[in-house]
Design a protein around this motif. Structure first.
Motif, mmCIF file in Angstrom:
data_model
loop_
_atom_site.group_PDB
_atom_site.id
_atom_site.type_symbol
_atom_site.label_atom_id
_atom_site.label_comp_id
_atom_site.label_asym_id
_atom_site.label_seq_id
_atom_site.Cartn_x
_atom_site.Cartn_y
_atom_site.Cartn_z
ATOM 1 N N SER A 71 0.831 -1.201 0.000
ATOM 2 C CA SER A 71 0.000 0.000 0.000
ATOM 3 C C SER A 71 0.869 1.256 0.000
ATOM 4 N N LYS A 116 0.903 2.216 -7.113
ATOM 5 C CA LYS A 116 0.214 1.396 -8.122
ATOM 6 C C LYS A 116 -0.911 2.190 -8.793
ATOM 7 N N THR A 170 -1.170 5.407 -8.906
ATOM 8 C CA THR A 170 -0.517 6.487 -9.653
ATOM 9 C C THR A 170 -0.118 6.000 -11.034
HETATM 10 N N1 ATP Z 1 -2.299 13.816 -5.534
HETATM 11 C C1 ATP Z 1 -1.299 13.466 -4.732
HETATM 12 N N2 ATP Z 1 -0.518 14.398 -4.159
HETATM 13 C C2 ATP Z 1 0.518 14.050 -3.370
HETATM 14 N N3 ATP Z 1 0.875 12.789 -3.089
HETATM 15 C C3 ATP Z 1 0.134 11.816 -3.638
HETATM 16 C C4 ATP Z 1 -0.988 12.090 -4.478
HETATM 17 N N4 ATP Z 1 -1.532 10.917 -4.880
HETATM 18 C C5 ATP Z 1 -0.791 9.963 -4.292
HETATM 19 N N5 ATP Z 1 0.214 10.492 -3.562
HETATM 20 C C6 ATP Z 1 1.247 9.745 -2.824
HETATM 21 O O1 ATP Z 1 1.886 8.851 -3.716
HETATM 22 C C7 ATP Z 1 2.135 7.604 -3.094
HETATM 23 C C8 ATP Z 1 1.512 6.499 -3.923
HETATM 24 O O2 ATP Z 1 0.095 6.571 -3.877
HETATM 25 P P1 ATP Z 1 -0.824 5.552 -4.668
HETATM 26 O O3 ATP Z 1 -2.244 5.895 -4.394
HETATM 27 O O4 ATP Z 1 -0.398 5.548 -6.087
HETATM 28 O O5 ATP Z 1 -0.417 4.175 -3.968
HETATM 29 P P2 ATP Z 1 -1.008 2.707 -4.128
HETATM 30 O O6 ATP Z 1 0.151 1.789 -4.374
HETATM 31 O O7 ATP Z 1 -2.097 2.700 -5.119
HETATM 32 O O8 ATP Z 1 -1.581 2.405 -2.675
HETATM 33 P P3 ATP Z 1 -2.852 1.503 -2.221
HETATM 34 O O9 ATP Z 1 -2.424 0.057 -2.360
HETATM 35 O O10 ATP Z 1 -3.044 1.875 -0.781
HETATM 36 O O11 ATP Z 1 -4.016 1.837 -3.073
HETATM 37 C C9 ATP Z 1 1.564 7.708 -1.678
HETATM 38 O O12 ATP Z 1 2.634 7.964 -0.808
HETATM 39 C C10 ATP Z 1 0.626 8.879 -1.735
HETATM 40 O O13 ATP Z 1 0.564 9.586 -0.520
#
Ligand code: ATP
Ligand code: MG
Length: 224
Positions: free
Chosen positions: A41, A45, A47
Motif C-alpha cells: 500500500s 500502483k 498512480t
Molecule cells: N495527488 C497526490 N498528491 C501528493 N501525493 C500523492 C498524491 N496521490 C498519491 N500520492 C502519494 O503517492 C504515493 C503512492 O500513492 P498511490 O495511491 O499511487 O499508492 P497505491 O500503491 O495505489 O496504494 P494503495 O495500495 O493503498 O491503493 C503515496 O505515498 C501517496 O501519498
C-alpha cells in the motif's frame, strides 16, 4: 500489436516533501496482454494506472504513447474524448454519480463517448451487462441503495460498455465474494483474449491470474 507504451516515465508529487512513486518506468502494453501490478500500500500502483489513463495524470518526466500518439501533444479536450473511447477505468474507489441510477451511470459513459442519443441496442447492451453482473433487479437503484460489492460491479459494467482498447483495473475484486471476483477476473481475461489489453492492480491471490506480473517497488517496476 502495441496499444500503449510508457517510456522512462516518472511522477513526482510536490506536496510537502517530494514523493516519487513512479521512477523511470518503461513498459509496453500490447493486444492480448493481461498485466498484473502488485506492491505494498502506498507504493504508487494507482498512480501508475492514472498515468496510463490517457491524461488522468500527467507524467513529470517521460512519454506515454498510445496507439502511436504522444499523449502530451493532445489538448485536455482531446484527451477527454479520446479517453472515453479508448480506456475503461475501474477505479479503486467505486466512483459513481450519486444522482444517477446504476443503468444511467453506464448510459452516461456511452453518451460521453458518442455524444448523441443512445440507440435501443446500446441501452439493451447496458442492461445485458448489468444482468451478467447480477444486477438486473438493481438497474434502477441509486448508488447509495446498492451494496459496496454491487457498486463495484456497476463500475465493471461501465468500464467495458464502450469496448475500449485498454482496461485499467485498480483492485477490481475488492468488496466481492469469490463468485463475483471470479466473474470479474474472467471478464478481464476474455477481454484480453479478444484483442484488448488489461492492466490490473491487485494485492490478493487473484493477482496470480495475470499473465505478466510486476511488482512496483520504490518507484521501479520489477518483473516477478
Ligand atoms: N495527488 C497526490 N498528491 C501528493 N501525493 C500523492 C498524491 N496521490 C498519491 N500520492 C502519494 O503517492 C504515493 C503512492 O500513492 P498511490 O495511491 O499511487 O499508492 P497505491 O500503491 O495505489 O496504494 P494503495 O495500495 O493503498 O491503493 C503515496 O505515498 C501517496 O501519498
Ligand atoms: Mg491504489
Amino acid at each position: 500489436m502495441e496499444i500503449c507504451r510508457l517510456e522512462n516515465v516518472s511522477k513526482i508529487y510536490h506536496s510537502g516533501e517530494d514523493v516519487c512513486p513512479v521512477d523511470n518506468v518503461s513498459l509496453t502494453i500490447s493486444q492480448g496482454d493481461f498485466i498484473g501490478i502488485e506492491g505494498p500500500s502506498g507504493t504508487g500502483k494507482s498512480t501508475l494506472l492514472y498515468l496510463m489513463g490517457g491524461g488522468l495524470l500527467k507524467p513529470t518526466h517521460g512519454d506515454i504513447i498510445f496507439g502511436g500518439r504522444d499523449m502530451s501533444k493532445l489538448s485536455d479536450r482531446e484527451l477527454t474524448s479520446w479517453r472515453a473511447k479508448n480506456i475503461g477505468f475501474m477505479f479503486q474507489e467505486t466512483s459513481l454519480f450519486p444522482a444517477l441510477t446504476a443503468l444511467e451511470n453506464i448510459e452516461l459513459a456511452l453518451y460521453l463517448n458518442k455524444r448523441s442519443r443512445l440507440t435501443q441496442a446500446e441501452r439493451e447492451e447496458a442492461m445485458t451487462l448489468l444482468t451478467e453482473l447480477g444486477l438486473k433487479e438493481r438497474a434502477h437503484y441509486l448508488p447509495h441503495q446498492l451494496s459496496i460489492g454491487q457498486r463495484r460491479r456497476v463500475v465493471v459494467c461501465r468500464s467495458i460498455i464502450n469496448h475500449p482498447s485498454l482496461i485499467l483495473a485498480d483492485e477490481p475484486t475488492n468488496d466481492l465474494d469469490s463468485f463475483w471476483a471470479e466473474k470479474v477476473i474472467h471478464i478481464l481475461e476474455s477481454f484480453a483474449q479478444n484483442n484488448g489489453a488489461v492492466v490490473m492492480v491487485n494485492h490478493t491471490s487473484w493477482a496470480e491470474r495475470a499473465q505478466q506480473r510486476y511488482r512496483l517497488n520504490e518507484g521501479k517496476l520489477i518483473s516477478i
